[in-house]
Design a protein around this motif. Structure first.
Motif, PDB file in Angstrom:
ATOM      1  N   ILE A 255      -0.149   2.371  18.332  1.00 46.02           N
ATOM      2  CA  ILE A 255      -0.489   1.053  17.809  1.00 46.02           C
ATOM      3  C   ILE A 255      -2.013   0.886  17.795  1.00 46.02           C
ATOM      4  N   THR A 256      -2.535   0.388  16.680  1.00 45.29           N
ATOM      5  CA  THR A 256      -3.973   0.156  16.545  1.00 45.29           C
ATOM      6  C   THR A 256      -4.327  -1.248  17.030  1.00 45.29           C
ATOM      7  N   ARG A 257      -5.627  -1.542  17.052  1.00 42.85           N
ATOM      8  CA  ARG A 257      -6.069  -2.882  17.445  1.00 42.85           C
ATOM      9  C   ARG A 257      -5.535  -3.945  16.497  1.00 42.85           C
ATOM     10  N   GLY A 258      -5.373  -3.602  15.229  1.00 43.75           N
ATOM     11  CA  GLY A 258      -4.793  -4.527  14.272  1.00 43.75           C
ATOM     12  C   GLY A 258      -5.781  -5.445  13.580  1.00 43.75           C
TER      13      GLY A 258
ATOM     14  N   LEU B 278       6.181   8.329   7.710  1.00 45.96           N
ATOM     15  CA  LEU B 278       6.418   7.609   6.452  1.00 45.96           C
ATOM     16  C   LEU B 278       7.914   7.442   6.151  1.00 45.96           C
ATOM     17  N   PRO B 279       8.606   6.574   6.876  1.00 46.21           N
ATOM     18  CA  PRO B 279      10.031   6.379   6.661  1.00 46.21           C
ATOM     19  C   PRO B 279      10.317   5.456   5.473  1.00 46.21           C
ATOM     20  N   VAL B 280      10.113   5.963   4.276  1.00 44.39           N
ATOM     21  CA  VAL B 280      10.375   5.207   3.055  1.00 44.39           C
ATOM     22  C   VAL B 280      11.421   5.943   2.231  1.00 44.39           C
ATOM     23  N   ASP B 281      11.958   5.266   1.194  1.00 46.78           N
ATOM     24  CA  ASP B 281      13.128   5.810   0.496  1.00 46.78           C
ATOM     25  C   ASP B 281      12.823   6.931  -0.483  1.00 46.78           C
ATOM     26  N   ARG B 282      11.542   7.154  -0.777  1.00 42.63           N
ATOM     27  CA  ARG B 282      11.165   8.249  -1.670  1.00 42.63           C
ATOM     28  C   ARG B 282       9.691   8.586  -1.425  1.00 42.63           C
ATOM     29  N   PRO B 283       9.264   9.779  -1.798  1.00 47.12           N
ATOM     30  CA  PRO B 283       7.877  10.160  -1.534  1.00 47.12           C
ATOM     31  C   PRO B 283       6.897   9.261  -2.279  1.00 47.12           C
ATOM     32  N   PRO B 284       5.870   8.785  -1.604  1.00 43.14           N
ATOM     33  CA  PRO B 284       4.886   7.919  -2.258  1.00 43.14           C
ATOM     34  C   PRO B 284       3.889   8.696  -3.104  1.00 43.14           C
ATOM     35  N   VAL B 285       3.362   8.031  -4.134  1.00 41.54           N
ATOM     36  CA  VAL B 285       2.313   8.644  -4.952  1.00 41.54           C
ATOM     37  C   VAL B 285       0.939   8.385  -4.343  1.00 41.54           C
ATOM     38  N   ILE B 286       0.804   7.295  -3.583  1.00 46.56           N
ATOM     39  CA  ILE B 286      -0.453   6.982  -2.902  1.00 46.56           C
ATOM     40  C   ILE B 286      -0.132   6.474  -1.500  1.00 46.56           C
ATOM     41  N   VAL B 287      -0.870   6.977  -0.526  1.00 46.55           N
ATOM     42  CA  VAL B 287      -0.824   6.442   0.835  1.00 46.55           C
ATOM     43  C   VAL B 287      -2.232   5.988   1.187  1.00 46.55           C
ATOM     44  N   ARG B 288      -2.370   4.721   1.520  1.00 44.35           N
ATOM     45  CA  ARG B 288      -3.653   4.238   2.028  1.00 44.35           C
ATOM     46  C   ARG B 288      -3.539   4.084   3.539  1.00 44.35           C
ATOM     47  N   ALA B 289      -4.471   4.687   4.273  1.00 44.30           N
ATOM     48  CA  ALA B 289      -4.482   4.589   5.739  1.00 44.30           C
ATOM     49  C   ALA B 289      -5.906   4.277   6.167  1.00 44.30           C
ATOM     50  N   PHE B 290      -6.178   3.012   6.472  1.00 46.97           N
ATOM     51  CA  PHE B 290      -7.544   2.608   6.799  1.00 46.97           C
ATOM     52  C   PHE B 290      -7.634   2.115   8.231  1.00 46.97           C
ATOM     53  N   ASN B 291      -8.679   2.574   8.917  1.00 49.76           N
ATOM     54  CA  ASN B 291      -8.936   2.174  10.299  1.00 49.76           C
ATOM     55  C   ASN B 291      -7.758   2.517  11.212  1.00 49.76           C
ATOM     56  N   VAL B 292      -7.077   3.599  10.882  1.00 52.81           N
ATOM     57  CA  VAL B 292      -5.905   4.029  11.642  1.00 52.81           C
ATOM     58  C   VAL B 292      -6.243   5.186  12.580  1.00 52.81           C
ATOM     59  N   LEU B 293      -7.081   6.113  12.132  1.00 55.14           N
ATOM     60  CA  LEU B 293      -7.307   7.348  12.876  1.00 55.14           C
ATOM     61  C   LEU B 293      -8.520   7.316  13.804  1.00 55.14           C
ATOM     62  N   ARG B 294      -9.216   6.202  13.872  1.00 50.68           N
ATOM     63  CA  ARG B 294     -10.424   6.158  14.700  1.00 50.68           C
ATOM     64  C   ARG B 294     -10.123   6.365  16.184  1.00 50.68           C
ATOM     65  N   GLN B 295      -8.931   5.994  16.632  1.00 54.13           N
ATOM     66  CA  GLN B 295      -8.610   6.117  18.049  1.00 54.13           C
ATOM     67  C   GLN B 295      -8.105   7.507  18.424  1.00 54.13           C
TER      68      GLN B 295
END
Length: 282
Positions: A16-19, A107-124
């Protein structure tokens, strides 16, 4: 093998990130994504976009949804968060095409995404863990899909992101609100985790920021007309010695005037393998 984000049976992959979030915090990245990946969105069959780790508020996911719907009116956006309380708080804001669910890097979604945005997630995470997270995300993409992963300041005035596809990282973009801008190397604190600890002598990203600062100083006379002409002139000068994207959709004066500069990943890639020890949070 590189250690990845922590896995627990039956639980989302990641921590879990700071949010922290807010209105228009990711506007610069959204604007770039909509312009650069317009052909991908337009050509995709039932395009799905994932906003990974949207934080304590639905707002940036909802903004992404509205901006991408201008490009592709039937695009679907799913916001994923590990914290179930954040998912519950976001669900009242769902509408047709926009949903929120619990999930992490798997990524528990119903089909593979064409774009994934992940911002301020990996800093920790540590650098090696960030590379492993990239690999896991890339394995979940639709054919031709992309990941846009990066970091921005608290109010979004400074940001850096990497775009990746199935082959790996492809581009690096630095973006800034130029009002009150000091020098290009001030963006170093917003570099993605895979680069932020590489801003030391001997690394490409350090050399690039050093040369960018020099170009900024050389172009100081343009500052009489404002920060935007000075930035544009500095990027144009920099393009004489660095492979700065100079044609649309990644580059050119129109994008430079927005306070952006994009380069191939290879121009700034780390000189050696990632550290195996967990890095301190940047």
């Amino acid at each position: 093998m590189t250690a990845g984000p922590r896995r627990r049976p039956g639980r989302p992959v990641g921590e879990i990130t700071r949010g922290t979030t807010g209105h228009n915090r990711l506007r610069r990245c959204d604007r770039w994504t909509a312009a650069v990946y317009r052909p991908l969105l337009v050509a995709a069959d039932r395009p799905l976009v994932v906003d990974l780790g949207y934080g304590a508020s639905h707002v940036t996911t909802s903004e992404l949804f509205r901006r991408l719907r201008r490009v592709r009116p039937d695009v679907e956006v799913v916001g994923l968060e590990i914290d179930p309380a954040r998912v519950a708080a976001a669900r009242p804001h769902e509408r047709p095409g926009l949903t929120f669910a619990r999930g992490g890097f798997e990524l528990p979604v119903d089909r593979p995404p064409v774009i994934v945005r992940a911002f301020n997630v990996l800093r920790q995470y540590g650098e090696s863990e960030a590379w492993a997270a990239w690999d896991l995300l890339r394995s979940r993409l639709a054919p031709g899909g992309v990941i846009v992963e990066g970091t921005c300041s608290e109010i979004g005035h400074r940001a850096c992101w990497v775009a990746l596809d199935a082959r790996g990282p492809r581009t690096v973009t630095l973006a800034a609100r130029l009002a009150g801008f000091d020098r290009p190397s001030a963006l170093a604190e917003r570099l993605p985790k895979t680069l932020i600890h590489r801003n030391v002598p001997g690394e490409r990203v350090h050399a690039f920021l050093r040369d960018f600062d020099h170009a900024w100083q050389v172009c100081a006379p343009y500052g009489a007309y404002g920060a935007r002409p000075r930035w544009t002139a500095a990027v144009e000068l920099l393009a004489g010695s660095w492979p700065v994207a100079a044609v649309p959709p990644l580059g050119g004066r129109r994008r430079w005037r927005l306070g952006e500069v994009t380069l191939p990943w290879s121009a700034l890639a780390p000189a050696g393998p990632p550290a195996r020890a967990r890095d301190a949070t940047a």
